[in-house]
Design an enzyme around this catalytic site. Sequence first.
Site, PDB file in Angstrom:
ATOM      1  N   HIS A 288       0.913  -1.070   0.532  1.00  0.00           N
ATOM      2  CA  HIS A 288       0.052   0.443  -0.086  1.00  0.00           C
ATOM      3  C   HIS A 288       0.971   1.661  -0.034  1.00  0.00           C
ATOM      4  O   HIS A 288       0.323   2.298   0.072  1.00  0.00           O
ATOM      5  CB  HIS A 288      -1.449  -0.021   0.913  1.00  0.00           C
ATOM      6  CG  HIS A 288      -2.056  -1.548   1.279  1.00  0.00           C
ATOM      7  ND1 HIS A 288      -3.039  -1.384   0.128  1.00  0.00           N
ATOM      8  CD2 HIS A 288      -1.758  -2.146   2.043  1.00  0.00           C
ATOM      9  CE1 HIS A 288      -3.392  -2.268   0.508  1.00  0.00           C
ATOM     10  NE2 HIS A 288      -2.829  -3.090   1.236  1.00  0.00           N
ATOM     11  N   CYS A 289       1.984   0.718   0.149  1.00  0.00           N
ATOM     12  CA  CYS A 289       3.240   1.814   0.116  1.00  0.00           C
ATOM     13  C   CYS A 289       3.761   2.774  -1.299  1.00  0.00           C
ATOM     14  O   CYS A 289       4.743   1.671  -1.825  1.00  0.00           O
ATOM     15  CB  CYS A 289       4.341   1.959   1.130  1.00  0.00           C
ATOM     16  SG  CYS A 289       6.004   3.090   1.206  1.00  0.00           S
ATOM     17  N   GLY A 290       3.890   3.516  -1.720  1.00  0.00           N
ATOM     18  CA  GLY A 290       4.398   4.001  -3.499  1.00  0.00           C
ATOM     19  C   GLY A 290       5.631   3.893  -3.159  1.00  0.00           C
ATOM     20  O   GLY A 290       6.452   2.976  -3.805  1.00  0.00           O
TER      21      GLY A 290
END
Length: 141
Positions: free
Chosen positions: A11-13
């Site tokens: 969920h983290c770019g």
Amino acid sequence: MSNITIYHNPHCGTSRNTLEMIRNSGIEPTVILYLETPPSRDELLKLIADMGISVRALLRKNVEPYEELGLAEDKFTDDQLIDFMLQHPILINRPIVVTPLGTKLCRPSEVVLDILPDAQKAAFTKEDGEKVVDDSGKRLK
């Protein structure tokens, strides 16, 4: 089995970009979804020691448990901070990448390029549009 491991949050770019740069070097790493499978105390301590950072430097600050537990206050020991990270893995900053060349907290994501054993195979542009590697595989920044 790969000799490169990433502690990853999909969920983290920054974590996604880091994973894709590893893959862009022709390597499929071992991916540990650390929110589902957190490191043990010993593993976490080894990662911190191998990165050469303080326990506090690995703390993620912009998440609820950080505020709720009052972790901004400088009253907690390293052991207590580790306990909080083990109880609330979201407090562990990411992505952490382990390679034969070193262990790094890859923020920004292009830090991973410093520890990859193989060069980038192609151009790489981060999700936000920032070009990091040119067409010849050369790092731009």
